[in-house]
Design a protein around this motif. Structure first.
Motif, PDB file in Angstrom:
ATOM      1  N   THR A 164      38.355  50.894  36.198  1.00 22.76           N
ATOM      2  CA  THR A 164      37.206  50.815  37.105  1.00 22.76           C
ATOM      3  C   THR A 164      36.215  49.755  36.630  1.00 22.76           C
ATOM      4  O   THR A 164      35.711  48.966  37.437  1.00 22.76           O
ATOM      5  CB  THR A 164      36.515  52.192  37.204  1.00 22.76           C
ATOM      6  N   GLU A 165      35.950  49.723  35.322  1.00 26.33           N
ATOM      7  CA  GLU A 165      35.053  48.702  34.764  1.00 26.33           C
ATOM      8  C   GLU A 165      35.598  47.300  35.036  1.00 26.33           C
ATOM      9  O   GLU A 165      34.850  46.402  35.431  1.00 26.33           O
ATOM     10  CB  GLU A 165      34.908  48.879  33.244  1.00 26.33           C
ATOM     11  N   ARG A 166      36.901  47.134  34.796  1.00 19.90           N
ATOM     12  CA  ARG A 166      37.523  45.827  35.031  1.00 19.90           C
ATOM     13  C   ARG A 166      37.380  45.415  36.491  1.00 19.90           C
ATOM     14  O   ARG A 166      36.996  44.288  36.799  1.00 19.90           O
ATOM     15  CB  ARG A 166      38.996  45.863  34.642  1.00 19.90           C
ATOM     16  N   ASN A 167      37.661  46.333  37.398  1.00 22.24           N
ATOM     17  CA  ASN A 167      37.574  46.016  38.823  1.00 22.24           C
ATOM     18  C   ASN A 167      36.146  45.664  39.233  1.00 22.24           C
ATOM     19  O   ASN A 167      35.941  44.749  40.041  1.00 22.24           O
ATOM     20  CB  ASN A 167      38.113  47.172  39.659  1.00 22.24           C
ATOM     21  N   ASN A 168      35.162  46.368  38.670  1.00 22.63           N
ATOM     22  CA  ASN A 168      33.760  46.064  38.990  1.00 22.63           C
ATOM     23  C   ASN A 168      33.359  44.682  38.483  1.00 22.63           C
ATOM     24  O   ASN A 168      32.699  43.918  39.194  1.00 22.63           O
ATOM     25  CB  ASN A 168      32.823  47.131  38.419  1.00 22.63           C
ATOM     26  N   LYS A 169      33.756  44.360  37.247  1.00 22.40           N
ATOM     27  CA  LYS A 169      33.431  43.042  36.702  1.00 22.40           C
ATOM     28  C   LYS A 169      34.115  41.933  37.488  1.00 22.40           C
ATOM     29  O   LYS A 169      33.509  40.893  37.766  1.00 22.40           O
ATOM     30  CB  LYS A 169      33.816  42.948  35.219  1.00 22.40           C
ATOM     31  N   ASN A 182      38.644  54.831  33.483  1.00 17.33           N
ATOM     32  CA  ASN A 182      37.315  54.227  33.358  1.00 17.33           C
ATOM     33  C   ASN A 182      37.414  52.730  33.061  1.00 17.33           C
ATOM     34  O   ASN A 182      36.646  51.929  33.611  1.00 17.33           O
ATOM     35  CB  ASN A 182      36.505  54.924  32.277  1.00 17.33           C
ATOM     36  N   ALA A 198      34.976  42.042  40.617  1.00 20.77           N
ATOM     37  CA  ALA A 198      34.311  41.927  41.914  1.00 20.77           C
ATOM     38  C   ALA A 198      33.014  41.129  41.791  1.00 20.77           C
ATOM     39  O   ALA A 198      32.705  40.289  42.647  1.00 20.77           O
ATOM     40  CB  ALA A 198      34.035  43.313  42.487  1.00 20.77           C
ATOM     41  N   GLN A 199      32.266  41.365  40.701  1.00 20.14           N
ATOM     42  CA  GLN A 199      31.032  40.610  40.481  1.00 20.14           C
ATOM     43  C   GLN A 199      31.325  39.123  40.295  1.00 20.14           C
ATOM     44  O   GLN A 199      30.633  38.264  40.848  1.00 20.14           O
ATOM     45  CB  GLN A 199      30.288  41.137  39.246  1.00 20.14           C
TER      46      GLN A 199
END
Length: 156
Positions: A95-100, A92, A102-103
């Protein structure tokens, strides 16, 4: 098999509670709950339990060994559950790191189109580095805990 059948029969014998002797309005009563401040604790339950224990020490030893194996099995199961939970937490976090990230990369792409964007671009790069460092620290801490639990599990 015989031990497993005798074990449930022995468990109530090991469970004993205090028995309180109370005098209420001249009547003596016995209870598991203290009825006043000047209550007397009796050894009634313990004396009776000791007399009822079986004299066969081998059955008691087998029961104790069975309880030890069960306890160890429960510890192992709990450790595996904790390891699985930590691995899920790690996934998790990643995944959070990758989403941030990407943003932030998307914001950085839009800011590169104008002059003021170059300053913003630099601050976004610093923010990306901070986000990466924070999540890497969190993931490293989870990995250390997983390794510790795995070593404990191997030791059992």
């Amino acid at each position: 098999m015989k031990t497993l059948l005798t074990l449930p029969l022995l468990l109530p014998l090991f469970a004993s509670a205090n028995v309180y002797k109370c005098e209420v309005k001249g009547v003596i009563t016995y209870s598991q709950i203290p009825c006043s401040e000047d209550v007397q604790v009796t050894d009634y339950a313990r004396e009776e339990t000791a007399a009822m224990l079986p004299q066969n020490n081998s059955a008691a030893g087998e029961a104790a060994a069975t309880m030890d194996r069960l306890s160890e099995s429960v510890k192992k199961r709990d450790m595996r559950i904790n390891i699985n939970r930590l691995q899920s937490d790690k996934a998790n976090k990643l995944t959070e790191r990758n989403n941030k990230m990407a943003q932030l990369k998307e914001s950085k792409r839009y800011s590169a189109n104008n002059l003021a964007g170059s300053v913003r671009n630099e601050s976004l790069s610093e923010e990306m580095a901070a986000v990466a460092a924070q999540y890497d620290t969190d993931v490293r801490a989870i990995d250390i805990e997983i390794d510790r639990l795995t070593e404990q599990l191997k030791g059992l």
